[in-house]
Design a protein around this motif. Sequence first.
Motif, PDB file in Angstrom:
ATOM      1  N   GLN A 201       0.839  -1.207   0.000  1.00  0.00           N
ATOM      2  CA  GLN A 201       0.000   0.000   0.000  1.00  0.00           C
ATOM      3  C   GLN A 201       0.872   1.254   0.000  1.00  0.00           C
ATOM      4  OE1 GLN A 201      -3.316   0.077  -0.101  1.00  0.00           O
ATOM      5  NE2 GLN A 201      -4.080  -1.861   0.703  1.00  0.00           N
ATOM      6  N   VAL A 217      -7.673   2.070  -1.050  1.00  0.00           N
ATOM      7  CA  VAL A 217      -7.149   1.034  -0.163  1.00  0.00           C
ATOM      8  C   VAL A 217      -8.159  -0.107  -0.078  1.00  0.00           C
ATOM      9  CG1 VAL A 217      -6.429   0.484   2.191  1.00  0.00           C
ATOM     10  CG2 VAL A 217      -5.816   2.690   1.184  1.00  0.00           C
ATOM     11  N   SER A 219      -8.681  -3.636   1.873  1.00  0.00           N
ATOM     12  CA  SER A 219      -8.146  -4.265   3.096  1.00  0.00           C
ATOM     13  C   SER A 219      -7.945  -5.770   2.913  1.00  0.00           C
ATOM     14  CB  SER A 219      -9.095  -4.000   4.265  1.00  0.00           C
ATOM     15  OG  SER A 219     -10.417  -4.441   3.943  1.00  0.00           O
ATOM     16  N   ASN A 224      -3.924  -5.082   8.120  1.00  0.00           N
ATOM     17  CA  ASN A 224      -4.653  -3.933   7.577  1.00  0.00           C
ATOM     18  C   ASN A 224      -4.740  -2.762   8.565  1.00  0.00           C
ATOM     19  OD1 ASN A 224      -5.578  -5.285   5.010  1.00  0.00           O
ATOM     20  ND2 ASN A 224      -6.581  -6.606   6.499  1.00  0.00           N
ATOM     21  N   ALA A 227      -5.881   0.474   6.772  1.00  0.00           N
ATOM     22  CA  ALA A 227      -7.317   0.439   6.508  1.00  0.00           C
ATOM     23  C   ALA A 227      -8.119   0.678   7.782  1.00  0.00           C
ATOM     24  CB  ALA A 227      -7.701  -0.908   5.887  1.00  0.00           C
ATOM     25  N   LEU A 232     -12.055   1.815   7.356  1.00  0.00           N
ATOM     26  CA  LEU A 232     -12.574   0.906   6.339  1.00  0.00           C
ATOM     27  C   LEU A 232     -12.989  -0.426   6.957  1.00  0.00           C
ATOM     28  CD1 LEU A 232      -9.949   1.567   3.524  1.00  0.00           C
ATOM     29  CD2 LEU A 232     -12.253   2.511   3.724  1.00  0.00           C
ATOM     30  N   ARG A 234     -12.549  -4.067   7.545  1.00  0.00           N
ATOM     31  CA  ARG A 234     -11.466  -5.038   7.443  1.00  0.00           C
ATOM     32  C   ARG A 234     -11.984  -6.475   7.354  1.00  0.00           C
ATOM     33  NH1 ARG A 234      -7.213  -4.445  11.955  1.00  0.00           N
ATOM     34  NH2 ARG A 234      -9.030  -4.206  13.312  1.00  0.00           N
ATOM     35  N   CYS A 240     -14.707  -2.166   0.302  1.00  0.00           N
ATOM     36  CA  CYS A 240     -13.858  -1.017  -0.024  1.00  0.00           C
ATOM     37  C   CYS A 240     -14.072  -0.569  -1.473  1.00  0.00           C
ATOM     38  CB  CYS A 240     -12.392  -1.363   0.201  1.00  0.00           C
ATOM     39  SG  CYS A 240     -11.980  -1.824   1.899  1.00  0.00           S
ATOM     40  N   VAL A 415     -12.501   6.736  -0.230  1.00  0.00           N
ATOM     41  CA  VAL A 415     -13.128   5.762   0.661  1.00  0.00           C
ATOM     42  C   VAL A 415     -14.628   5.742   0.402  1.00  0.00           C
ATOM     43  CG1 VAL A 415     -11.377   6.024   2.478  1.00  0.00           C
ATOM     44  CG2 VAL A 415     -13.409   7.485   2.494  1.00  0.00           C
TER      45      VAL A 415
END
Length: 453
Positions: A201, A217, A219, A224, A227, A232, A234, A240, A415
């Motif tokens: 990443q 991103v 995850s 992660n 993330a 986000l 996971r 995502c 996001v």
Amino acid sequence: MSETRSAAPDTTTGARRWWARAAFALAILAVAVPLVSAGLLSTVGVLVVGVGGVVVMVAALYWFLASRGVLRWISLTIAILSPIVVLVLFIRAHLLAEVVTSMVLALGAVPCARAALRGRTSDTAVREVPAPPVRHPVLIMNPHSGGGKVAKFDLQRKAEELGVEVVLLEGPGTVDVTDLARLAVARGADLLGVAGGDGTQALVAGVAAENDLPFLVISAGTRNHFAMDLGLDRADPSRCLDALRDGVELAVDLGRINGRPFVNNASFGVYAEVVRSPAYRDDKAGTVLQMLPDLLAGQAGTPLVTRIGNVTVRNPQAVLVSNNPYGTSDLAGLSRRDRLDRGVLGAVTVSVANARQAVGLLRRANVRGLTQHTTTEVVVDADTRQTPVGVDGESLLLPTPVRCTIEPGALRIRVPRDRPGVRPAEPTVDWVRLRELAWHRQTPPLPTQGDQS
């Protein structure tokens, strides 16, 4: 003609005040229960025995890590027996019920104190802006990352159905992820993304930042952490991808270590030395126990000199530099970051050369043993040409001195509008602030992570 309106009561401040009072009430009861039931002399004895047991256990655990052979296992035995001996002494003195009650009350005071000191949700929310449409998004996916999450969640097919060009990180040989991302930009990519670990990443994020492109991103790594700190999902990496249907942009900071990008942290010292050992992959616990005695005693590894702004820390056993500071509710501040846009690095150093310094860390007041700062530059120097560093979980050797900097707002993160969000780090329990909050009319402002040094 002016009209006077009565101000609405601040219910948030009122609730925090009552939480602060509840914390004080429980703390007072925790002290009062043994005093009333057992008397002053017995209460002092309880404190001496309890604190002594903790000190002996921590010292024994340090000796276990720093020793070899018979002494190591004797130390482990002492660490295990210490709380048992304390428990037996309380039972024989007929004080177990009072001690348990006092501990329950003291533990209950902590969540009340944190509820009182916790800031508003808006204090931890990164500003969102509308996400412009993209025509040629490119996602780099590592099919081996996270135990095969790319295949498990069918990420390639789902991304391609959204019009994404997917590039898989498959051999033969080692693939240069940075070159791959730059090639995608040269072919017209107007969004870059990664389904993989934090190390991958970071490399692609650096290319996105250099070209002022949005970064996505996914995850699909093992832990992660990046993330998580972006709020986000996971558990289901495919969520995502919703950022491509209904997304917003966040401007977050990007760390640099000797010019190389990092999104989480860079670690020096004990951890970096251990993970670079060839034996670490096959036997993690055995390698740690084998190497720690020499590393803690300074007989292995390279002595470090760390400059954090105007502060110099010599010979720390461990240094952690993070892209924005971590929360401070645990010993070394390694929980999570509630903001990624403060424009500062977090810097933690740990210096524990003997059992006394290990016990001193319990008070979190041992400046020589544990330091925590925020700054815009950290320089780690040594008397070797190269320094071992763990960067976003990857073991590297970088030219000395190693310079860590922060690029505020350099990374445009796309996001999903609908996402789990960031759970703020728990605040440190500060009884002085609690007293102000509980009984003073003027409520002092809550500090932010960026204010701590």
